[in-house]
Design a protein around this motif. Sequence first.
Motif, PDB file in Angstrom:
ATOM      1  N   GLN A 184       0.833  -1.204   0.000  1.00  0.00           N
ATOM      2  CA  GLN A 184       0.000   0.000   0.000  1.00  0.00           C
ATOM      3  C   GLN A 184       0.870   1.258   0.000  1.00  0.00           C
ATOM      4  OE1 GLN A 184      -3.267  -0.341   2.848  1.00  0.00           O
ATOM      5  NE2 GLN A 184      -3.033  -2.556   2.815  1.00  0.00           N
ATOM      6  N   ALA A 185       0.753   2.123   1.004  1.00  0.00           N
ATOM      7  CA  ALA A 185       1.509   3.378   1.004  1.00  0.00           C
ATOM      8  C   ALA A 185       2.803   3.280   1.799  1.00  0.00           C
ATOM      9  CB  ALA A 185       0.637   4.505   1.561  1.00  0.00           C
ATOM     10  N   HIS A 186       3.227   2.070   2.126  1.00  0.00           N
ATOM     11  CA  HIS A 186       4.477   1.907   2.852  1.00  0.00           C
ATOM     12  C   HIS A 186       5.657   2.234   1.952  1.00  0.00           C
ATOM     13  CE1 HIS A 186       3.137  -0.043   6.633  1.00  0.00           C
ATOM     14  NE2 HIS A 186       2.103  -0.385   5.887  1.00  0.00           N
ATOM     15  N   GLN A 187       6.825   2.442   2.581  1.00  0.00           N
ATOM     16  CA  GLN A 187       8.062   2.524   1.808  1.00  0.00           C
ATOM     17  C   GLN A 187       8.240   1.217   1.055  1.00  0.00           C
ATOM     18  OE1 GLN A 187      10.496   2.510   5.571  1.00  0.00           O
ATOM     19  NE2 GLN A 187      11.784   1.179   4.355  1.00  0.00           N
ATOM     20  N   PRO A 188       9.030   1.175  -0.028  1.00  0.00           N
ATOM     21  CA  PRO A 188       9.235  -0.078  -0.769  1.00  0.00           C
ATOM     22  C   PRO A 188       9.712  -1.197   0.159  1.00  0.00           C
ATOM     23  CG  PRO A 188      10.130   1.755  -1.997  1.00  0.00           C
ATOM     24  CD  PRO A 188       9.723   2.309  -0.655  1.00  0.00           C
ATOM     25  N   LEU A 189       9.111  -2.374   0.008  1.00  0.00           N
ATOM     26  CA  LEU A 189       9.418  -3.514   0.869  1.00  0.00           C
ATOM     27  C   LEU A 189       9.855  -4.703   0.025  1.00  0.00           C
ATOM     28  CD1 LEU A 189       6.277  -3.319   3.205  1.00  0.00           C
ATOM     29  CD2 LEU A 189       8.587  -2.508   3.754  1.00  0.00           C
ATOM     30  N   VAL A 190      10.669  -5.563   0.617  1.00  0.00           N
ATOM     31  CA  VAL A 190      11.026  -6.823  -0.015  1.00  0.00           C
ATOM     32  C   VAL A 190      10.409  -7.944   0.822  1.00  0.00           C
ATOM     33  CG1 VAL A 190      13.230  -7.029   1.228  1.00  0.00           C
ATOM     34  CG2 VAL A 190      12.915  -8.226  -0.935  1.00  0.00           C
ATOM     35  N   SER A 390      23.713  13.570  17.167  1.00  0.00           N
ATOM     36  CA  SER A 390      23.071  12.557  17.992  1.00  0.00           C
ATOM     37  C   SER A 390      24.033  12.075  19.064  1.00  0.00           C
ATOM     38  CB  SER A 390      22.627  11.377  17.127  1.00  0.00           C
ATOM     39  OG  SER A 390      22.149  10.321  17.924  1.00  0.00           O
ATOM     40  N   LEU A 391      23.497  11.818  20.247  1.00  0.00           N
ATOM     41  CA  LEU A 391      24.307  11.271  21.331  1.00  0.00           C
ATOM     42  C   LEU A 391      24.424   9.764  21.243  1.00  0.00           C
ATOM     43  CD1 LEU A 391      22.889  13.386  24.290  1.00  0.00           C
ATOM     44  CD2 LEU A 391      24.900  13.837  22.875  1.00  0.00           C
ATOM     45  N   LYS A 392      23.740   9.170  20.271  1.00  0.00           N
ATOM     46  CA  LYS A 392      23.794   7.721  20.103  1.00  0.00           C
ATOM     47  C   LYS A 392      25.103   7.323  19.430  1.00  0.00           C
ATOM     48  CE  LYS A 392      18.791   7.195  19.689  1.00  0.00           C
ATOM     49  NZ  LYS A 392      17.701   6.648  18.888  1.00  0.00           N
ATOM     50  N   ALA A 393      25.333   5.997  19.373  1.00  0.00           N
ATOM     51  CA  ALA A 393      26.578   5.497  18.779  1.00  0.00           C
ATOM     52  C   ALA A 393      26.625   5.787  17.285  1.00  0.00           C
ATOM     53  CB  ALA A 393      26.712   4.001  19.025  1.00  0.00           C
ATOM     54  N   SER A 394      25.471   5.871  16.625  1.00  0.00           N
ATOM     55  CA  SER A 394      25.440   6.127  15.195  1.00  0.00           C
ATOM     56  C   SER A 394      24.438   7.239  14.902  1.00  0.00           C
ATOM     57  CB  SER A 394      25.042   4.857  14.432  1.00  0.00           C
ATOM     58  OG  SER A 394      23.775   4.400  14.855  1.00  0.00           O
ATOM     59  N   PRO A 395      24.614   8.002  13.816  1.00  0.00           N
ATOM     60  CA  PRO A 395      23.702   9.091  13.475  1.00  0.00           C
ATOM     61  C   PRO A 395      22.305   8.564  13.168  1.00  0.00           C
ATOM     62  CG  PRO A 395      25.758   9.241  12.230  1.00  0.00           C
ATOM     63  CD  PRO A 395      25.752   7.911  12.897  1.00  0.00           C
ATOM     64  N   VAL A 396      21.314   9.464  13.249  1.00  0.00           N
ATOM     65  CA  VAL A 396      19.941   9.106  12.921  1.00  0.00           C
ATOM     66  C   VAL A 396      19.803   8.961  11.411  1.00  0.00           C
ATOM     67  CG1 VAL A 396      17.554   9.909  12.943  1.00  0.00           C
ATOM     68  CG2 VAL A 396      18.993  10.234  14.957  1.00  0.00           C
ATOM     69  N   PHE A 397      19.173   7.906  10.984  1.00  0.00           N
ATOM     70  CA  PHE A 397      18.857   7.712   9.567  1.00  0.00           C
ATOM     71  C   PHE A 397      17.583   6.878   9.514  1.00  0.00           C
ATOM     72  CE2 PHE A 397      18.815   5.638   5.488  1.00  0.00           C
ATOM     73  CZ  PHE A 397      19.229   6.632   4.623  1.00  0.00           C
ATOM     74  N   TYR A 398      16.473   7.522   9.122  1.00  0.00           N
ATOM     75  CA  TYR A 398      15.197   6.819   9.077  1.00  0.00           C
ATOM     76  C   TYR A 398      14.560   7.053   7.706  1.00  0.00           C
ATOM     77  CZ  TYR A 398      10.727   4.922  10.529  1.00  0.00           C
ATOM     78  OH  TYR A 398       9.598   4.147  10.631  1.00  0.00           O
ATOM     79  N   PRO A 399      14.397   5.994   6.883  1.00  0.00           N
ATOM     80  CA  PRO A 399      13.811   6.171   5.550  1.00  0.00           C
ATOM     81  C   PRO A 399      12.328   6.502   5.616  1.00  0.00           C
ATOM     82  CG  PRO A 399      14.183   3.849   6.000  1.00  0.00           C
ATOM     83  CD  PRO A 399      14.798   4.600   7.140  1.00  0.00           C
ATOM     84  N   VAL A 400      11.887   7.387   4.737  1.00  0.00           N
ATOM     85  CA  VAL A 400      10.485   7.794   4.634  1.00  0.00           C
ATOM     86  C   VAL A 400      10.075   7.652   3.180  1.00  0.00           C
ATOM     87  CG1 VAL A 400       8.855   9.697   4.868  1.00  0.00           C
ATOM     88  CG2 VAL A 400      10.662   9.390   6.579  1.00  0.00           C
ATOM     89  N   ALA A 401       8.933   7.026   2.943  1.00  0.00           N
ATOM     90  CA  ALA A 401       8.493   6.841   1.565  1.00  0.00           C
ATOM     91  C   ALA A 401       6.977   6.806   1.486  1.00  0.00           C
ATOM     92  CB  ALA A 401       9.078   5.556   0.986  1.00  0.00           C
ATOM     93  N   CYS A 402       6.439   7.307   0.371  1.00  0.00           N
ATOM     94  CA  CYS A 402       5.017   7.234   0.060  1.00  0.00           C
ATOM     95  C   CYS A 402       4.885   6.600  -1.320  1.00  0.00           C
ATOM     96  CB  CYS A 402       4.378   8.621   0.058  1.00  0.00           C
ATOM     97  SG  CYS A 402       4.315   9.411   1.690  1.00  0.00           S
ATOM     98  N   ALA A 403       4.135   5.511  -1.407  1.00  0.00           N
ATOM     99  CA  ALA A 403       3.991   4.785  -2.668  1.00  0.00           C
ATOM    100  C   ALA A 403       2.554   4.902  -3.163  1.00  0.00           C
ATOM    101  CB  ALA A 403       4.377   3.320  -2.480  1.00  0.00           C
TER     102      ALA A 403
END
Length: 537
Positions: A184-190, A390-403
Motif C-alpha cells: 500500500q503506502a508503505h516505503q518499498p518492501l522486499v 546525535s548522542l547515540k553510537a550512530s547518526p539518525v537515519f530513518y527512511p520515509v516513503a510514500c507509494a
Amino acid sequence: MAILNYNFSGPAESNVFHLGSFIPIWAEVDQQAHQPLVLLLEECVASTTLEMYPDTLTYPLITNEGCLVEGKKTFSRFLPRYHSSSILLHLQAFRFAVGEEVYIHCKLIAWDPDDLNESRKACNYDKTTEAPQGWTPFFQSPAQGYGELSFHMAILNYNFSGPAESSVFPLDSFIPIWAEVDQQAHQPLVLLLEECVASTTLEMYPDTLTYPLITNEGCLVEGKNTISRFLPRYHSSSILLHLQAFRFAVGEEMYIHCKLIAWDPDDLNESRKACNYDKTTEEWELLDDPKMNHLCQCCDSTCKGRPKRDAESATTVDCGKNSVSVRWTETNLQVDPYSLQLGDCPPSQVSVKPEGVEAVFNAEFGACTIRRLVTRDKIVFATEITSTASLKASPVFYPVACAYKRPKDWAPPLYNPLVFHTHGQGDLNFHMTLMRDDFSGLATSTTFSLGSTIPIAASVEQQSHQPLMLLLEECVASTTPELGPDSRIYPLITNKGEATLTSLGVSDRSFRENCNLPVWWSGGSRAFRKDGHSPDR
C-alpha cells in the motif's frame, strides 16, 4: 539468445549440466521503436551438427509452432515473462547423442501480442492433469498479516498465471508457490520467506511431525536435497518458489507452514535474506544480489539475528495526495530535535517536553530533495530523516516513503532540471561490446576488413529508474586504450549524437531470426559450451 546462470542474473559461468538439472535459456528481441511485440520460440531442436542438413540427427524440443513437447517427457517449462519482448525457458537436461557435440537450434518470432493464435503461441504441458494419484499438500490463502500490511500466499499453476487447479503433484514435479505483500503506502518492501516446514497437521504442536524446507532465516535447505529454487523476482514485494515435490509422511494429509517477513530492501543481512543452494558450485547464493552472497555463508551453520531497533523513538508517516507529513517522537532525549532534517528541510514544528521531544515535518513532493522513484506499477516518493548531532553510537537515519499506484497512462514529463529532478534505486550499469553481424551474440574476432560493418551494442540496466533512453553522445577511434592529450583520434560521433560518417546507421532487423546455441555433452552428465568445444577435464 543465451544460456544464463540459475538465477537468470547473467551468462552461465559453466556449461556443465547434470542429467535432470535445468538449463536456463533466455531470448529477447530489441523492439526499438516498433509497436509492442511478444517473442515466441516457434521451433527448437537439439542436433549433432552446427549447421542443419537433411541427414542431421535431431531431437525435438519445441515443435508445432510453439509447443514445448519436451515438457511431456521432463519438467521443462516456459517461465513467466518479465517482459513481452523476452522469453525464459527452463529446459531440463535430457539424454541425447551421448559423447558427441550437441547444438541447440531455435527459430524465434516477434509477433503482435494481441494476435496470438494456433500458429503464434508458447505452450507448456501440464503433467498434473495426467497424474491423478500422488500426495496432496494443503495450502491456506490468503495469509494473515499484522498492522496495515496484507500478506497473500498460494500454490499457482505451472505458468504462474493463476491459482493451481489441482493439489496433486507427482514426486519430483514442481510445486509453484507464490507469496506477496500488499505494501500500500508503505516505503518499498522486499518480501522474504523466513521459515517453511511441511507437516501432517493444520496447526503446529510441539509433537507435530515436520519436514524442514526453509530454515535459518531464509535458507532454502531443501535445495540441497532437490533442485528447488527461488525464482527471479518480478517485483520486490513478491516471491516465487519452485519447490520440487519430496517424499515425506507418505499416505498422510500434508500441510505447508511458512513465516513471511516484509523488510527494507536496502537492509538485507544474515537474518533477512533469501538464499538458494547452487549444486554446481556447492555454494549458497543470495536471490536478490549475487554480489552479497556472503550473507548466505551462515546457511550451513547458524545465522545470527540483528539487534532490535531502539524502541524509545517512533516515526509516523502520513502520505497525502501531493505532500507528506512526518512526526518524530523520542522519550530518551538522545537526539536534538532542531538538528533533524527531512531531506534538506528542517522541522516545521518542534516541541520539547519532560516526557520527550517531538519534531513535525510537512513537505510538498518536489521540495526537500524528495526523490521520485518509478517502478513498473508504482510511483514512490522517498527521502530520509537524518541528524548528525546525535548522542547515540550512530547518526539518525530513518527512511520515509510514500507509494502510489502508477496510472496506466502515466508517462514521465519532459525533463527540466529547473522544475524537478528524479532519482532511481541503485546505480546504473552501462555495457558495451562488439557483436556478430546478426547481433546474435558476442563477436568472435576483433578483426574487420575495410568496408565491412562493425556491429556495436550498448545497453543500460535501468533497474527501478523511470524509463530511460540510451544515447551515444560521442565516439572516437584512437590508437591508444586510454585517451591522452596527444592521442591520435578519428571522430565517429560528435556534437552530442551526430554521426560524422554517412555509412553509420541502424541496420534493418527482421522479426524472424534463427539462433544457434552450440552445446557439448559428456557421458553421464550434460556439458554445455557456447563455443562448441570440449571443456578441459
